[in-house]
Write an enzyme that holds these catalytic residues in place. Structure first.
Site, short mmCIF file in Angstrom:
data_model
loop_
_atom_site.label_atom_id
_atom_site.label_comp_id
_atom_site.label_asym_id
_atom_site.label_seq_id
_atom_site.Cartn_x
_atom_site.Cartn_y
_atom_site.Cartn_z
N GLU A 119 1.35 -1.17 -0.06
CA GLU A 119 0.11 0.34 -0.17
C GLU A 119 1.32 1.47 0.14
OE1 GLU A 119 -4.15 -1.51 1.71
OE2 GLU A 119 -2.62 -1.04 2.98
N HIS A 243 -8.51 9.24 2.66
CA HIS A 243 -8.76 8.71 1.95
C HIS A 243 -8.59 9.03 0.65
CE1 HIS A 243 -8.36 4.59 0.74
NE2 HIS A 243 -7.60 4.04 1.36
N ARG A 295 -1.03 9.10 1.89
CA ARG A 295 -2.27 9.66 1.76
C ARG A 295 -2.56 10.59 1.16
NH1 ARG A 295 -5.82 5.26 5.16
NH2 ARG A 295 -4.89 3.46 3.51
N HIS A 356 -10.94 9.67 7.23
CA HIS A 356 -10.79 7.89 6.44
C HIS A 356 -11.03 7.47 7.89
CE1 HIS A 356 -10.13 4.31 5.61
NE2 HIS A 356 -8.89 3.90 5.80
N ARG A 391 -1.53 8.97 9.15
CA ARG A 391 -1.26 7.44 9.17
C ARG A 391 -1.11 6.34 8.27
NH1 ARG A 391 -4.53 2.76 8.82
NH2 ARG A 391 -6.21 4.54 7.80
P1 FAD Z 1 -13.73 0.15 15.81
O1 FAD Z 1 -13.49 -0.79 15.28
O2 FAD Z 1 -14.23 1.74 15.02
O3 FAD Z 1 -15.16 -0.24 17.24
C1 FAD Z 1 -15.27 0.72 18.52
C2 FAD Z 1 -16.20 0.34 18.98
O4 FAD Z 1 -16.57 1.62 19.71
C3 FAD Z 1 -17.47 -0.11 18.22
O5 FAD Z 1 -17.93 -1.39 18.88
C4 FAD Z 1 -18.56 1.27 19.10
O6 FAD Z 1 -20.01 0.58 18.86
C5 FAD Z 1 -18.17 1.01 20.24
N1 FAD Z 1 -18.54 2.64 20.82
C6 FAD Z 1 -17.65 3.45 19.79
N2 FAD Z 1 -19.03 4.40 20.88
C7 FAD Z 1 -19.68 3.97 21.28
C8 FAD Z 1 -20.83 4.99 22.90
N3 FAD Z 1 -20.81 6.38 22.77
N4 FAD Z 1 -20.80 3.72 23.62
C9 FAD Z 1 -20.56 2.65 23.77
N5 FAD Z 1 -19.56 2.03 22.32
C10 FAD Z 1 -19.23 3.26 22.25
N6 FAD Z 1 -6.94 -0.17 9.37
C11 FAD Z 1 -6.16 -1.16 9.07
O7 FAD Z 1 -4.93 -1.05 9.78
N7 FAD Z 1 -6.14 -1.54 7.83
C12 FAD Z 1 -7.01 -1.67 6.83
O8 FAD Z 1 -6.90 -1.98 6.10
C13 FAD Z 1 -7.78 -0.07 7.30
N8 FAD Z 1 -9.19 -0.25 6.19
C14 FAD Z 1 -9.74 0.42 6.02
C15 FAD Z 1 -11.41 0.70 6.24
C16 FAD Z 1 -12.31 1.39 6.61
C17 FAD Z 1 -13.48 1.33 5.19
C18 FAD Z 1 -12.67 2.08 7.40
C19 FAD Z 1 -13.40 2.91 8.41
C20 FAD Z 1 -11.18 2.36 8.33
C21 FAD Z 1 -10.05 0.86 7.77
N9 FAD Z 1 -9.17 0.75 9.05
C22 FAD Z 1 -8.08 0.21 8.30
C23 FAD Z 1 -9.02 1.67 9.89
C24 FAD Z 1 -9.51 0.62 11.13
O9 FAD Z 1 -10.57 0.10 10.40
C25 FAD Z 1 -9.53 1.49 11.96
O10 FAD Z 1 -9.04 2.55 12.70
C26 FAD Z 1 -9.93 0.53 13.02
O11 FAD Z 1 -10.39 -0.85 13.19
C27 FAD Z 1 -9.90 0.94 14.22
O12 FAD Z 1 -10.23 0.65 15.29
P2 FAD Z 1 -11.42 0.28 17.28
O13 FAD Z 1 -11.00 -0.97 17.77
O14 FAD Z 1 -10.26 1.45 17.76
O15 FAD Z 1 -12.24 1.22 16.57
C1 SIN Z 2 -7.34 -0.21 2.94
O1 SIN Z 2 -7.56 -0.38 2.41
O2 SIN Z 2 -7.24 1.64 1.72
C2 SIN Z 2 -7.69 1.37 4.07
C3 SIN Z 2 -6.29 0.94 5.10
C4 SIN Z 2 -5.67 1.33 5.72
O3 SIN Z 2 -7.10 2.15 6.08
O4 SIN Z 2 -4.52 1.42 6.68
#
Ligand code: FAD
Ligand code: SIN
Length: 538
Positions: A119, A243, A295, A356, A391
């Protein structure tokens, strides 16, 4: 008064990669309650496409992953944090594999054990993935492990409202120690109090502050806003990542086209009907790295071309690759776009940049500790120093695994010195009534997202930022009044948080008198010699 108060060992708010990693680690020794705003899989984790970065093959080195992370982050990263995360990455991948995440297997060309994709910003192939839907496989494996663990209670449909601190104790104390959280149960429509010796915020990012975002509906910055209100510092909130390639389609909004499409040879080209149609325009912006520049560079280049030519989108084209290769690598995207009349083995994909990822957040140390005793944070809600001003792709899930584990280990190692929660006050609803004008909440939600997109987007100016701040000030008094007079609902809780994070983003953007990484302003186009975090103190 609500009399529903329950006590737990550890409380984790969020059931994505960070929250469930912490829960599984802690459950070896303690009882854990994990709450989620909606369904357990409704966070960003399940939506991740590209994969997880880690040094996994002999030709690659930690030093190279560290350098790539620092270059993408425009030097604002904390080197100690970057080293910590990069060096712990291979073990994190092993733990996921042991939980049953079916990473794509390697073949002769790239990677032995697992297939490694590439990537933007990575100088090596180092991204393990499960086709183009890595996050879903990770989320389901973590959920399965958590569900099977008798020490973990999973509680969906709870909307955390505010952290419980010394001021909520029956014997009032001015102390900031966090004792748990008040949360709205969407089934019973009642507010409940949850206390614990330690609380971990794993609530994800704040992408929904913007009109166009790849992030899920619940990414309203709740954890950042709650921590700020309780007294934690937040940092680098101006570093909002856009993104470059979100699908442009009038029916399907906010669908990401993974960066791995460019990693596997996809080209960004100008669409037909404009001067230079078909041109790989990245050659004009970053001739060496082209489509695989970091990015911020690619998103700004696309934004420039959209504005220069008055376009709605540019094209991302991978149709020159072998159709079987394309279908094999991107089955999720192929199947999603085919019903929209886009066969990615033959047609280019219309794309635009969209918000993103939230690089800034609640300031934490290497153990996931925040400024407040008893409160930890991990994942996208936090600012650990890993990402700096931008990032690097696929470093985010990694941060969740490394800091989810670090926070859990710190809590377990400190357990005997963590005080048990004192008696606390229940939620007081004696002075509020049911809302009579839900339209105000809906209107303000939309208004915030629109002005943040227009005034606080990819390219900024002082004037636009000040306009945004003006709108925020006007809305604040309206929302405060509404919050003070009416019973909370999930939409109102989120609106209050969205407005809080919008203010934090704009305040931070106004503080930075330079352009660096994701923060680009025409008023200060140069980069200052010494990188400095933007730290806001409550
Ligand atoms: P999340 O997975 O967002 O989980 C948040 C949790 O908190 C959820 O369970 C939600 O319900 C809970 N929550 C929120 N507010 C409250 C509240 N007030 N009360 C109770 N619960 C609450 N990163 C990579 O490294 N590789 C990738 O390929 C990649 N692809 C991506 C593709 C997309 C489309 C997106 C949007 C992001 C991508 N990212 C990627 C970024 C990555 O997915 C996220 O940064 C990461 O999953 C965040 O994880 P987290 O556990 O911090 O939060
Ligand atoms: C992507 O698959 O392009 C997202 C990867 C990332 O957000 O790290």
């Amino acid at each position: 008064m609500s009399d529903t108060i329950s006590n737990h060992d550890v409380l984790i708010i969020g059931s994505g990669a960070a929250g469930l990693t912490a829960a599984i680690t802690l459950a070896k020794t303690h009882k854990v309650l994990v709450m989620a705003k909606g369904a357990l899989d409704s966070g960003a984790t399940g939506w991740a496409q590209g994969g997880i970065a880690a040094v996994l093959e002999p030709g690659d080195t930690f030093e190279s992953h560290i350098n790539d992370t620092m270059i993408a982050g425009a030097g604002l990263n904390d080197r100690e944090t970057v080293e910590f995360v990069v060096e712990n990455a291979p073990a994190a991948i092993e733990r996921l594999a042991a939980l049953g995440v079916p990473f794509n297997e390697g073949h002769d060309d790239f990677g032995d054990r697992w297939h490694l994709t590439r990537e933007g910003g990575h100088s090596h192939r180092r991204i393990v993935h499960v086709d183009d839907a890595t996050g879903w496989a990770v989320q389901k494996a973590l959920e399965k492990a958590a569900d099977a663990n008798p020490n973990i209670t999973l509680m969906p449909d709870m909307v955390a409202i505010d952290l419980i601190t010394g001021k909520h104790q029956v014997d009032y104390s001015g102390e900031g120690r966090v004792w748990g959280v008040y949360a709205f149960n969407t089934k019973t429509k009642r507010v409940e109090a949850f206390t614990a010796r330690a609380t971990i915020l794993a609530t994800g990012g704040a992408g929904r502050a913007y009109l166009f975002s790849t992030a899920p509906r619940g990414a309203t910055g709740d954890g950042i806003a709650m921590a700020w209100r309780a007294g934690c510092r937040v940092s680098n909130m101006e570093m909002m990542q856009f993104h470059p390639t979100c699908l442009y389609n009038l029916e399907v909004k906010n669908f990401l086209i993974t960066e791995a499409v460019r990693g596997e040879g996809g080209h960004l080209v100008l669409p037909p009907g404009v001067p230079g149609a078909g041109e790989r325009f990245m050659a004009r912006f970053d001739p060496e790295r082209m489509e695989l520049a970091p990015r911020d560079v690619v998103a700004r280049a696309i934004d420039h071309e959209l504005k220069r030519l008055g376009l709605d989108f540019v094209h991302l084209d991978i149709s020159h690759q072998d159709p079987e290769f394309v279908k094999h690598h991107f089955p999720n995207i192929y199947n999603r776009l085919l019903p929209l009349g886009i066969d990615i083995t033959k047609d280019p994909i219309p794309v635009v940049p969209a918000q993103h990822y939230t690089c800034g957040g609640v300031k934490i140390d290497l153990h996931g500790r925040t400024d407040l005793p008893g409160l930890y944070a991990a994942g996208e809600v936090s600012e650990s120093g890993l990402h700096g001003a931008n990032r690097l792709a696929s470093n985010s899930l990694l941060e969740c695994f490394v800091f989810g584990e670090a926070a859990a280990q710190d809590i377990a190692s400190q357990w005997d010195s963590l005080p048990a929660p004192p008696p606390i006050l229940g939620w007081d609803e004696s002075r509020v009534t049911d809302s009579d004008e839900e339209v105000i909440v809906q209107h303000n939600w939309k208004e915030i997202r629109r002005f943040m997109w227009d005034y606080v987007g990819i390219v900024r100016t002082n004037k636009r930022l000040e306009r945004a701040m003006h709108r925020i000030n006007l809305l604040s008094s309206e929302v405060d009044e509404y919050y003070g007079n009416f019973r909370v609902t999930p939409d109102l809780i989120e609106l209050r948080n969205l407005l809080e994070v919008a203010r934090l983003i704009v305040r931070s953007a106004l503080k930075r008198k330079e352009s660096r990484g994701l923060h680009y302003t025409t008023d200060y186009p140069d980069t200052l010699p010494v990188p400095q975090d933007t730290v806001l103190i409550p």
